[in-house]
Design an enzyme around this catalytic site. Structure first.
Site, PDB file in Angstrom:
ATOM      1  N   LYS A   1       0.066  -2.682   6.957  1.00  0.00           N
ATOM      2  CA  LYS A   1       0.339  -2.135   5.621  1.00  0.00           C
ATOM      3  C   LYS A   1       0.682  -0.653   5.773  1.00  0.00           C
ATOM      4  CE  LYS A   1      -1.707  -2.695   1.028  1.00  0.00           C
ATOM      5  NZ  LYS A   1      -0.529  -3.190   0.331  1.00  0.00           N
TER       6      LYS A   1
HETATM    7  N1  PMP Z   1       2.582  -8.416   0.248  1.00  0.00           N
HETATM    8  C1  PMP Z   1       2.766  -7.105   0.047  1.00  0.00           C
HETATM    9  C2  PMP Z   1       4.040  -6.470   0.476  1.00  0.00           C
HETATM   10  C3  PMP Z   1       1.759  -6.351  -0.576  1.00  0.00           C
HETATM   11  O1  PMP Z   1       1.931  -5.042  -0.783  1.00  0.00           O
HETATM   12  C4  PMP Z   1       0.576  -6.985  -1.005  1.00  0.00           C
HETATM   13  C5  PMP Z   1      -0.473  -6.187  -1.712  1.00  0.00           C
HETATM   14  N2  PMP Z   1      -1.400  -5.627  -0.838  1.00  0.00           N
HETATM   15  C6  PMP Z   1       0.435  -8.364  -0.757  1.00  0.00           C
HETATM   16  C7  PMP Z   1       1.458  -9.044  -0.135  1.00  0.00           C
HETATM   17  C8  PMP Z   1      -0.815  -9.090  -1.140  1.00  0.00           C
HETATM   18  O2  PMP Z   1      -1.868  -8.713  -0.299  1.00  0.00           O
HETATM   19  P1  PMP Z   1      -3.368  -8.682  -0.844  1.00  0.00           P
HETATM   20  O3  PMP Z   1      -3.625 -10.022  -1.432  1.00  0.00           O
HETATM   21  O4  PMP Z   1      -4.186  -8.426   0.369  1.00  0.00           O
HETATM   22  O5  PMP Z   1      -3.450  -7.599  -1.835  1.00  0.00           O
END
Ligand code: PMP
Length: 313
Positions: A159
């Site tokens: 991320k």
């Molecule tokens: N894909 C992207 C590009 C994101 O930014 C997020 C948000 N964090 C998600 C998927 C979903 O991840 P999560 O369920 O861990 O928030």
């Protein structure tokens, strides 16, 4: 977003008023996007006057993986990260849903693009954060003209702050064209993910979702939904490539994410999906999910970390 008078941040190894947490303009992370982050929701339970962080352990485990990929040193134990976070949320004292943003970043104030030979630091801030997409109405989506970044360019499983330019291009294109959210394809043309959400479709008695090799961020809400579908709905999830046209023809489609929770996709590229409204599987998952994240389901309380040691007045 309005700044509450009690807004604090964890910054340069101490708790400070949010207004005092400022970075220099030459900070490497600002110059080159060399930072990794998490988005953690704190969910307000009015009856208990409590904020519950959802799956904070898993968020920090993912942050550690992101750090490894971009060579950021995170000199805190899991317990320290968790206790700094709960303490910060408690100091802020919001009586509503919040969003916690930890960032591990290249903190050197220096010009020169690289990852090595730089200082690292870590910060957290907290902001009040309500709904992101309209869950009851569902999301009207488009297939983005922007492709999801490939693992061979910038690994999406990390991320990384800089990677979010990819998401921002897609989101703005979608919104300026009158849609709520964008769905990006990978370079092979398979469905990857939304600008900040993973994607699922319903196929009879099972769910289907793209695998990590489709350049997705491997979402914690995605894992939550896979677990709940199996344990509570008796539905297994298949991870495989999904074609764009499969979304058009799906019985149901929904997105998952910390910000988006579980949001049905009711329309894609001007085609209604399923009934064009929230479908029965999404509805059950949405209900289960909200009960769980607000600490109301005893079976899943281990996913919820309370922040307020004393009950708020
Ligand atoms: N894909 C992207 C590009 C994101 O930014 C997020 C948000 N964090 C998600 C998927 C979903 O991840 P999560 O369920 O861990 O928030």
């Amino acid at each position: 977003m309005p700044q509450a008078p009690t807004a604090y941040a964890y910054f340069q190894k101490q708790f400070v008023p949010l207004a005092e947490a400022k970075l220099g303009i030459m900070t490497h992370a600002f110059l080159y996007g060399t930072a990794v982050f998490e988005g953690i929701r704190g969910n307000w339970n009015d009856k208990e006057q409590q904020v519950f962080l959802f799956r904070v352990k898993e968020h920090y485990a993912r942050l550690r993986k992101s750090c490894r990929i971009v060579r950021i040193d995170l000199p805190y134990s899991d317990e320290e990260l968790q206790s700094i976070t709960t303490r910060l949320v408690e100091m802020c004292g919001y009586g509503e849903d919040v969003y916690v943003r930890p960032i591990a970043y290249k903190s050197s104030e220096v010009v020169g693009v690289r990852l090595h030979d730089l200082e690292d630091d870590f910060l957290i801030f907290v902001v009040p954060f309500g709904p992101y997409l309209d869950i009851d109405k569902g999301a009207r989506c488009c297939t983005s003209s922007w492709r999801r970044v490939e693992d061979t360019s910038i690994p999406a499983r990390a991320k990384i702050n800089g990677i979010y330019v990819n998401s921002a291009l897609a989101k703005t294109e979608a919104q300026l064209n009158g849609f709520d959210e964008a769905i990006m394809l990978d370079e092979r043309g398979h469905v990857s993910e939304g600008s900040g959400e993973n994607i699922f479709i319903v196929d009879g008695e099972r769910l289907i979702t793209p695998p990590p090799s489709s350049n997705i961020l491997v979402g914690i809400t995605r894992d939550t939904v896979i677990t709940l579908a199996r344990q509570e709905l008796g539905m297994e999830t298949v991870e495989r490539d999904i074609d764009r046209s499969e979304l058009y023809a799906a019985e149901e489609c929904f997105m998952t994410g910390t910000a988006a929770h579980v949001t049905p996709v009711v329309e894609l590229d001007h085609r209604p999906i399923g009934s064009g409204k929230m479908g029965p599987v999404a509805e059950r998952l949405v209900r289960l999910y909200f009960d769980i994240i607000t600490g109301r389901n005893p079976k899943y309380v281990s996913w919820c970390t309370p922040c307020y040691s004393k009950v708020k007045a």
